[in-house]
Design an enzyme around this catalytic site. Structure first.
Site, PDB file in Angstrom:
ATOM      1  N   ARG A 150      34.190  42.241  32.922  1.00 20.06           N
ATOM      2  CA  ARG A 150      35.413  42.427  33.699  1.00 20.06           C
ATOM      3  C   ARG A 150      36.268  43.500  33.007  1.00 20.06           C
ATOM      4  O   ARG A 150      36.117  43.748  31.811  1.00 20.06           O
ATOM      5  CB  ARG A 150      36.208  41.126  33.785  1.00 20.06           C
ATOM      6  CG  ARG A 150      35.487  39.971  34.467  1.00 20.06           C
ATOM      7  CD  ARG A 150      36.385  38.733  34.471  1.00 20.06           C
ATOM      8  NE  ARG A 150      35.776  37.616  35.185  1.00 20.06           N
ATOM      9  CZ  ARG A 150      35.088  36.642  34.604  1.00 20.06           C
ATOM     10  NH1 ARG A 150      34.914  36.651  33.290  1.00 20.06           N
ATOM     11  NH2 ARG A 150      34.567  35.655  35.314  1.00 20.06           N
ATOM     12  N   LYS A 174      37.689  34.498  31.389  1.00 20.34           N
ATOM     13  CA  LYS A 174      38.757  33.741  32.023  1.00 20.34           C
ATOM     14  C   LYS A 174      38.855  32.344  31.418  1.00 20.34           C
ATOM     15  O   LYS A 174      37.853  31.727  31.092  1.00 20.34           O
ATOM     16  CB  LYS A 174      38.502  33.626  33.531  1.00 20.34           C
ATOM     17  CG  LYS A 174      38.707  34.935  34.288  1.00 20.34           C
ATOM     18  CD  LYS A 174      38.551  34.723  35.779  1.00 20.34           C
ATOM     19  CE  LYS A 174      38.845  35.997  36.552  1.00 20.34           C
ATOM     20  NZ  LYS A 174      38.702  35.813  38.020  1.00 20.34           N
ATOM     21  N   HIS A 239      35.456  46.597  38.815  1.00 18.93           N
ATOM     22  CA  HIS A 239      34.836  45.460  39.488  1.00 18.93           C
ATOM     23  C   HIS A 239      33.663  45.893  40.362  1.00 18.93           C
ATOM     24  O   HIS A 239      32.699  45.140  40.532  1.00 18.93           O
ATOM     25  CB  HIS A 239      35.878  44.711  40.322  1.00 18.93           C
ATOM     26  CG  HIS A 239      35.708  43.227  40.265  1.00 18.93           C
ATOM     27  ND1 HIS A 239      35.762  42.511  39.088  1.00 18.93           N
ATOM     28  CD2 HIS A 239      35.456  42.312  41.231  1.00 18.93           C
ATOM     29  CE1 HIS A 239      35.559  41.223  39.331  1.00 18.93           C
ATOM     30  NE2 HIS A 239      35.369  41.071  40.623  1.00 18.93           N
ATOM     31  N   ARG A 242      30.817  46.042  38.094  1.00 22.48           N
ATOM     32  CA  ARG A 242      30.371  44.676  37.796  1.00 22.48           C
ATOM     33  C   ARG A 242      29.540  44.131  38.959  1.00 22.48           C
ATOM     34  O   ARG A 242      28.505  43.479  38.754  1.00 22.48           O
ATOM     35  CB  ARG A 242      31.596  43.799  37.540  1.00 22.48           C
ATOM     36  CG  ARG A 242      31.324  42.326  37.266  1.00 22.48           C
ATOM     37  CD  ARG A 242      32.644  41.678  36.856  1.00 22.48           C
ATOM     38  NE  ARG A 242      32.689  40.244  37.058  1.00 22.48           N
ATOM     39  CZ  ARG A 242      32.287  39.331  36.155  1.00 22.48           C
ATOM     40  NH1 ARG A 242      31.785  39.747  35.002  1.00 22.48           N
ATOM     41  NH2 ARG A 242      32.404  38.054  36.410  1.00 22.48           N
ATOM     42  N   HIS A 265      30.779  33.031  35.292  1.00 22.16           N
ATOM     43  CA  HIS A 265      31.321  32.274  36.414  1.00 22.16           C
ATOM     44  C   HIS A 265      31.265  30.781  36.104  1.00 22.16           C
ATOM     45  O   HIS A 265      30.215  30.264  35.730  1.00 22.16           O
ATOM     46  CB  HIS A 265      30.516  32.534  37.693  1.00 22.16           C
ATOM     47  CG  HIS A 265      30.734  33.893  38.267  1.00 22.16           C
ATOM     48  ND1 HIS A 265      29.852  34.489  39.155  1.00 22.16           N
ATOM     49  CD2 HIS A 265      31.744  34.787  38.096  1.00 22.16           C
ATOM     50  CE1 HIS A 265      30.316  35.680  39.490  1.00 22.16           C
ATOM     51  NE2 HIS A 265      31.451  35.876  38.866  1.00 22.16           N
ATOM     52  N   TYR A 274      26.582  37.236  45.748  1.00 27.61           N
ATOM     53  CA  TYR A 274      25.736  38.408  45.553  1.00 27.61           C
ATOM     54  C   TYR A 274      24.406  38.310  46.289  1.00 27.61           C
ATOM     55  O   TYR A 274      23.712  39.311  46.455  1.00 27.61           O
ATOM     56  CB  TYR A 274      25.479  38.633  44.053  1.00 27.61           C
ATOM     57  CG  TYR A 274      26.730  39.005  43.308  1.00 27.61           C
ATOM     58  CD1 TYR A 274      27.255  40.293  43.407  1.00 27.61           C
ATOM     59  CD2 TYR A 274      27.407  38.077  42.540  1.00 27.61           C
ATOM     60  CE1 TYR A 274      28.408  40.634  42.747  1.00 27.61           C
ATOM     61  CE2 TYR A 274      28.565  38.409  41.875  1.00 27.61           C
ATOM     62  CZ  TYR A 274      29.067  39.683  41.983  1.00 27.61           C
ATOM     63  OH  TYR A 274      30.231  40.024  41.330  1.00 27.61           O
TER      64      TYR A 274
END
Length: 299
Positions: A150, A174, A239, A242, A265, A274
């Site tokens: 990210r 995150k 992004h 990514r 994730h 995806y």
């Protein structure tokens, strides 16, 4: 449902004051909540006294709005009712009666293989010497597309995260979750050229003054590179790279669970977005590899 001796406007302002003081909500966020809550109150009256039948009016009033807008307005109301419940202002939560639109997650924009090649060719040509700026851009490009980082993860990388023996970066993503991210041999080679010429005395891999490179500057550098490579600047961002990393790995046969780990994730449902871009490869895979693929149809 029980009401409140205080007016709805006062309760809304109390809630907004809590958001500011306890959650550190920004002024723009506070203003957005105020608009949504007061707009709902214009439709149903005092929100603290509104019941299920009153809230059904909102679905009709918001019928022509985009699903994402309805979801945002409902979220503001749910948080408001949660606050009133915690404060003892109401005895039951009417939140379940609020509209719940089915929102579709937007499909990610990606670059195709030719565009990625053009981007790298441009960056590599510019970084043939030892000038720090083009080397930095090439390293960042390698880590965005080669490791799927990210933007915030990339710019805030400490120098200590650079691999010494094992080809991995330790990345804090995150929620403060750390994960190990593989680094390609190409990236390791460019890193070995970048580190000797970077600004010394900083704990960051990509220093800028006393801090690290900003996300805004990263966006600017990528868009400028894309323009020089003949790619519309609007098509590229950290992004997007990514997304390209994830999509191209799937095309190469990567397992979805592995991809979830690489991307950091928490929920595999986030990773599953995806799979849509790989539908053509999946059809070809079934036609080529399924046990019945070579079996002729009987007359």
């Amino acid at each position: 449902m029980g009401g409140s001796a205080r007016g709805g406007q006062d309760l809304i302002e109390d809630f907004l004051a809590m958001l500011s003081a306890e959650r550190g909500a920004a002024a723009n966020t506070i203003a957005a909540y105020r608009r949504d809550l007061r707009g709902a109150e214009d439709i149903v009256g005092n929100l603290a006294a509104a019941g299920a039948d009153d809230l059904k009016q909102l679905a009709a009033a918001w019928r022509d709005l985009a699903p994402a807008t309805v979801a945002r307005k409902s979220s503001a109301l749910r948080q408001f009712y949660g606050y009133l419940l915690d404060e003892g202002t109401i005895s039951a939560d009417p939140g379940p009666h609020l509209p719940r639109p089915a929102t579709r997650r937007p499909l990610p924009r990606i670059l195709d293989h030719a565009q990625v090649s053009a981007l790298f060719e441009q960056a590599e040509n510019e970084a043939k010497g030892d000038l720090p700026a083009p080397l930095r851009t090439l390293v960042m490009l390698e880590l965005l597309y080669g490791s799927g980082l990210r933007a915030t993860e990339l710019v805030s990388l400490p120098l200590s995260a650079v691999p010494r023996d094992a080809p991995f970066l330790t990345v804090t993503g995150k929620g403060g979750q750390a994960r190990m991210v593989p680094v390609s041999g190409r990236a390791v080679e460019v890193l070995s050229r970048w580190i000797p010429v970077r600004q010394t005395g900083s704990a960051y891999l990509f220093p800028s003054g006393r801090h690290h490179l900003t996300r805004v500057r990263l966006f600017q550098l990528l868009k400028e590179l894309a323009t020089r490579a003949g790619i519309p600047a609007a098509q590229i961002s950290p992004h997007v790279l990514r997304h390209a990393f994830a999509t191209h790995l799937l095309e190469g046969g990567a397992d979805l669970r592995v991809l979830q780990t690489l991307l950091g994730h928490a929920d595999i449902a986030t990773t599953q977005i995806y799979t849509h871009v790989d539908s053509a490869r999946l059809v070809a895979l079934v036609n080529e590899r399924h046990p019945l693929a070579d079996r002729p149809l009987s007359d």
